[in-house]
Write a protein that holds these residues in place. Sequence first.
Motif, mmCIF file in Angstrom:
data_model
loop_
_atom_site.group_PDB
_atom_site.id
_atom_site.type_symbol
_atom_site.label_atom_id
_atom_site.label_comp_id
_atom_site.label_asym_id
_atom_site.label_seq_id
_atom_site.Cartn_x
_atom_site.Cartn_y
_atom_site.Cartn_z
ATOM 1 N N ILE A 2 31.788 45.455 54.491
ATOM 2 C CA ILE A 2 32.786 46.293 55.156
ATOM 3 C C ILE A 2 32.481 47.720 54.715
ATOM 4 O O ILE A 2 32.700 48.076 53.559
ATOM 5 N N VAL A 3 31.921 48.506 55.625
ATOM 6 C CA VAL A 3 31.536 49.882 55.312
ATOM 7 C C VAL A 3 32.795 50.741 55.380
ATOM 8 O O VAL A 3 33.525 50.728 56.375
ATOM 9 N N LEU A 4 33.025 51.487 54.311
ATOM 10 C CA LEU A 4 34.258 52.261 54.167
ATOM 11 C C LEU A 4 33.974 53.748 54.012
ATOM 12 O O LEU A 4 32.969 54.141 53.418
ATOM 13 N N GLU A 5 34.878 54.545 54.527
ATOM 14 C CA GLU A 5 34.822 55.981 54.257
ATOM 15 C C GLU A 5 35.128 56.145 52.766
ATOM 16 O O GLU A 5 36.123 55.591 52.270
ATOM 17 N N PRO A 6 34.306 56.881 52.016
ATOM 18 C CA PRO A 6 34.522 56.953 50.568
ATOM 19 C C PRO A 6 35.772 57.737 50.142
ATOM 20 O O PRO A 6 36.159 57.703 48.980
ATOM 21 N N ARG A 7 36.430 58.377 51.086
ATOM 22 C CA ARG A 7 37.647 59.147 50.771
ATOM 23 C C ARG A 7 38.838 58.200 50.661
ATOM 24 O O ARG A 7 39.093 57.390 51.543
ATOM 25 N N LEU A 8 39.573 58.304 49.558
ATOM 26 C CA LEU A 8 40.776 57.494 49.350
ATOM 27 C C LEU A 8 41.987 58.225 49.900
ATOM 28 O O LEU A 8 42.140 59.429 49.702
ATOM 29 N N ILE A 9 42.858 57.476 50.569
ATOM 30 C CA ILE A 9 44.101 58.028 51.116
ATOM 31 C C ILE A 9 45.253 57.348 50.387
ATOM 32 O O ILE A 9 45.424 56.128 50.493
ATOM 33 N N LEU A 10 45.998 58.113 49.630
ATOM 34 C CA LEU A 10 47.125 57.555 48.883
ATOM 35 C C LEU A 10 48.206 57.069 49.835
ATOM 36 O O LEU A 10 48.476 57.694 50.856
ATOM 37 N N THR A 11 48.822 55.951 49.491
ATOM 38 C CA THR A 11 49.914 55.408 50.296
ATOM 39 C C THR A 11 51.165 55.280 49.436
ATOM 40 O O THR A 11 51.095 55.332 48.205
ATOM 41 N N GLU A 12 52.283 55.110 50.107
ATOM 42 C CA GLU A 12 53.490 54.723 49.383
ATOM 43 C C GLU A 12 53.187 53.369 48.742
ATOM 44 O O GLU A 12 52.444 52.568 49.303
ATOM 45 N N ASP B 65 53.291 46.707 59.426
ATOM 46 C CA ASP B 65 53.650 46.262 58.078
ATOM 47 C C ASP B 65 52.970 47.067 56.976
ATOM 48 O O ASP B 65 53.234 46.853 55.788
ATOM 49 N N ALA B 66 52.079 47.977 57.347
ATOM 50 C CA ALA B 66 51.319 48.757 56.367
ATOM 51 C C ALA B 66 52.197 49.862 55.774
ATOM 52 O O ALA B 66 53.035 50.436 56.471
ATOM 53 N N PRO B 67 51.996 50.167 54.487
ATOM 54 C CA PRO B 67 52.761 51.263 53.894
ATOM 55 C C PRO B 67 52.328 52.605 54.481
ATOM 56 O O PRO B 67 51.187 52.765 54.913
ATOM 57 N N SER B 68 53.243 53.539 54.501
ATOM 58 C CA SER B 68 52.954 54.883 55.008
ATOM 59 C C SER B 68 52.057 55.628 54.038
ATOM 60 O O SER B 68 52.057 55.352 52.834
ATOM 61 N N ASP B 69 51.319 56.586 54.572
ATOM 62 C CA ASP B 69 50.550 57.473 53.704
ATOM 63 C C ASP B 69 51.529 58.299 52.880
ATOM 64 O O ASP B 69 52.626 58.636 53.349
ATOM 65 N N MET B 70 51.114 58.616 51.669
ATOM 66 C CA MET B 70 51.982 59.389 50.782
ATOM 67 C C MET B 70 52.083 60.820 51.291
ATOM 68 O O MET B 70 51.073 61.427 51.644
ATOM 69 N N SER B 71 53.277 61.337 51.332
ATOM 70 C CA SER B 71 53.489 62.710 51.784
ATOM 71 C C SER B 71 53.000 63.675 50.711
ATOM 72 O O SER B 71 52.784 63.295 49.564
ATOM 73 N N SER B 72 52.854 64.924 51.073
ATOM 74 C CA SER B 72 52.370 65.917 50.112
ATOM 75 C C SER B 72 53.325 66.067 48.925
ATOM 76 O O SER B 72 52.902 66.291 47.808
ATOM 77 N N ARG B 73 54.621 65.887 49.150
ATOM 78 C CA ARG B 73 55.550 65.990 48.010
ATOM 79 C C ARG B 73 55.416 64.781 47.090
ATOM 80 O O ARG B 73 55.569 64.887 45.895
ATOM 81 N N GLY B 74 55.094 63.632 47.642
ATOM 82 C CA GLY B 74 54.908 62.433 46.833
ATOM 83 C C GLY B 74 53.575 62.393 46.124
ATOM 84 O O GLY B 74 53.402 61.655 45.160
ATOM 85 N N ALA B 75 52.610 63.195 46.583
ATOM 86 C CA ALA B 75 51.286 63.193 45.966
ATOM 87 C C ALA B 75 51.336 63.724 44.544
ATOM 88 O O ALA B 75 50.432 63.467 43.760
ATOM 89 N N GLY B 76 52.397 64.444 44.174
ATOM 90 C CA GLY B 76 52.547 64.938 42.809
ATOM 91 C C GLY B 76 52.645 63.829 41.790
ATOM 92 O O GLY B 76 52.486 64.048 40.592
#
Length: 145
Positions: free
Chosen positions: A89-99, A116-127
């Motif tokens: 499974i070839v993946l983009e090496p960039r990680l995207i934080l999720t809730e 059913d997938a968790p949402s991506d973490m918002s910029s305020r949650g990335a802290g």
Amino acid sequence: MTLNLVKLCVGVDAVEDLQASIDFGLADKKSRDLEEIQYHTTRMVPKRLDELLDGGSLYWVIKGNIQVRQHIEEIRPFTDASGISRCRIVLEPRLILTEWQPRRAFQGWRYLPSKDAPSDMSSRGAGILSLPPELRRELADLGLL
């Protein structure tokens, strides 16, 4: 319709560990003049390829919680030297934080519908990444993340 996969990230304690592993693997491939792609090898080939390749992601479960995802770029079935069918499974090496979303242990991978997938973490949650990994895990165990 887009479909995702979810998989346990074995041997990884935090998102930073996964990123370090990805970076090391890509640097190693570069030093050996190999194709610089990041992939995960599985034994089973997903049957719903079209849905996965229509913008799907691989969601990683780290320490009992989905915490991050990677876009699926390609799925490459192959046969290994022992004659066993496998899949990269070839993946983009960039990680995207999720809730964070709790998940019990399971073997292999599972399909994960987008609804059913968790949402991506918002910029305020990335802290939250500024917190030490141990503290993040403890807060998650208490249900505060």
